[in-house]
Enzyme design. Structure first.
Site, PDB file in Angstrom:
ATOM      1  N   HIS A 110      -7.690  -5.606  -0.064  1.00 44.22           N
ATOM      2  CA  HIS A 110      -6.448  -4.919   0.312  1.00 44.22           C
ATOM      3  C   HIS A 110      -5.804  -5.525   1.567  1.00 44.22           C
ATOM      4  CE1 HIS A 110      -3.717  -1.593  -0.145  1.00 44.22           C
ATOM      5  NE2 HIS A 110      -4.022  -1.040   1.026  1.00 44.22           N
ATOM      6  N   ASP A 130      -0.100  -4.225  -3.759  1.00 43.94           N
ATOM      7  CA  ASP A 130      -1.248  -3.314  -3.794  1.00 43.94           C
ATOM      8  C   ASP A 130      -0.833  -1.870  -3.548  1.00 43.94           C
ATOM      9  OD1 ASP A 130      -3.816  -3.620  -4.624  1.00 43.94           O
ATOM     10  OD2 ASP A 130      -4.662  -4.091  -2.662  1.00 43.94           O
ATOM     11  N   SER A 160       0.830  -1.201   0.000  1.00 47.64           N
ATOM     12  CA  SER A 160       0.000   0.000   0.000  1.00 47.64           C
ATOM     13  C   SER A 160       0.871   1.260   0.000  1.00 47.64           C
ATOM     14  CB  SER A 160      -0.962  -0.054   1.196  1.00 47.64           C
ATOM     15  OG  SER A 160      -1.996   0.881   1.027  1.00 47.64           O
TER      16      SER A 160
END
Length: 386
Positions: free
Chosen positions: A310, A255, A232
């Site tokens: 996620h 991600d 992330s």
């Protein structure tokens, strides 16, 4: 949410998987320097078997429950309940276990956590990589993006905590996050400098006084084989670290949240990146940025793991379904052990290719082309749920 978190049946229900590679995994915490400019990280490494080895707590201290409650639930007062639910969970590694020396040196991975996370919340993927013969340094960032963190000023026995900070009112999110991503990438570079110093024989005192001497790493690291990895916010941190530090040979971005990186830097990313995306997080804008990088380097790969959300790329994937959905909402349909295997094997195949490792990780090469169950190349364009 809080009332439901505190149910008696919730105690210690997280079961993190042990590594599946040939090495047993040890783990220690390292803090260097008495200011914010120092470093804090959890080190995962191949270790020698030791009977009755202690396992570390997954949530290292109660203060982290407060930070997590604030970030995930928006209610700091839930921290006691969160502590009851997950506070006693352990990571299946040997705490301060004896390091397993290797004459030709282990490759090194610097790992960067996501927004509102901290150094221990990716223990499953870090343990897995260490079990296949990597030393993995999971940073805890001090840019106010961790759920909470701290440093130890020079006055004996004191700690200064650095809380999570939301975007201040009236400030544009891009500028706030862009400053953070630069600090985070700089911390990744400083972590590499730390290991370069150790390899060069520099004595590095660990402020946490663990019963584990960093000098054991001196002759067992191959610092020509270094990668940077993250999830992330940590994924885009890894991409930026490639620009800042030539010694990083490649990056693995799980991600990646591409938003905080300024456009002028995309042409600077010359090294290969593996983007492993979940099905529900990415936006077309973010994918377009990844594709800009793949058009620059034919070795850059973008794959999507179907049936994942996620949080499936964090340890939270191994929370029981009820607890997961109460905190995060809808969970992915792909079984978490399978999702972890796909992510880590794709990473291993990519790292073998770009760090020039002599291992058997090429057996998973087809994952890099998006071939195999639950993986597709590029990204299915669906609107993000964020």
């Amino acid at each position: 949410v809080c009332a439901q978190l505190g149910g008696g049946s919730m105690g210690a229900m997280l079961a993190l998987p042990p590594g599946t590679g040939p090495h047993q995994v040890g783990c220690t915490d390292v803090m260097v320097g008495h200011t914010r400019q120092g470093l804090f990280l959890r080190l995962f490494y191949p270790c020698l078997p030791r009977a009755g080895a202690a396992e570390p707590l997954w949530i290292p201290r109660y203060e982290y429950c407060g930070g997590l409650a604030d970030v995930t639930l928006g209610r700091r007062w839930c921290s006691a309940l969160l502590s009851i639910a997950i506070g006693s969970c352990k990571v299946p590694v040997s705490w301060n276990g004896p390091f397993k020396p290797r004459s030709n040196g282990y490759p090194l991975i610097i790992f960067s956590h996501g927004l509102g996370a901290f150094r221990t919340l990716y223990s499953s993927v870090c343990t897995e990589l260490a079990s296949w013969g990597f030393v993995v340094a999971a940073l805890e960032h001090r840019d106010h993006s961790a759920a909470t963190t701290y440093f130890c000023p020079a006055e004996a026995g004191t700690e200064e905590w650095i809380p999570f900070q939301r975007v201040p009112q009236g400030q544009k999110e891009f500028y706030f996050r862009n400053k953070q991503v630069h600090q985070r990438a700089q911390e990744c570079v400083r972590a590499l400098r730390l290991f370069q110093g150790i390899a060069g024989g520099k004595s590095v005192p660990n402020l946490l006084h663990q019963d584990w001497d960093l000098s054991v790493l001196k002759d067992s690291l191959d610092l020509t084989k270094v990668a940077v990895m993250g999830h992330s916010f940590g994924g885009v941190t890894a991409v930026l670290a490639l620009v800042k530090e030539p010694s990083f040979r490649c990056a693995v971005a799980l991600d990646a949240w591409m938003f905080p990186l300024e456009n002028v830097l995309y042409p600077e990313v010359a090294k290969p990146v593996l983007f492993v995306n979940t099905e529900k997080f990415q936006t077309p804008e973010s994918i377009a940025k990844m594709k800009r990088l793949s058009s620059r380097n034919s070795q850059t790969r973008i794959v999507t793991v179907l049936g994942t959300v996620h949080e499936d790329q964090t340890d939270f994937a191994f929370l029981p379904g009820k607890l997961f959905s109460r905190v995060f909402g809808k969970r992915g349909t792909l079984e978490p052990h399978k999702a972890l295997a796909i992510t880590s094997r794709a990473a291993l195949a990519f790292l073998q290719r770009h760090l020039k490792l002599e291992e058997q990780f090429g057996q998973w090469d087809e994952l890099l082309e998006g071939v195999r169950d639950s993986v597709v190349p590029d990204a299915p364009f669906c609107r993000s749920h964020l």
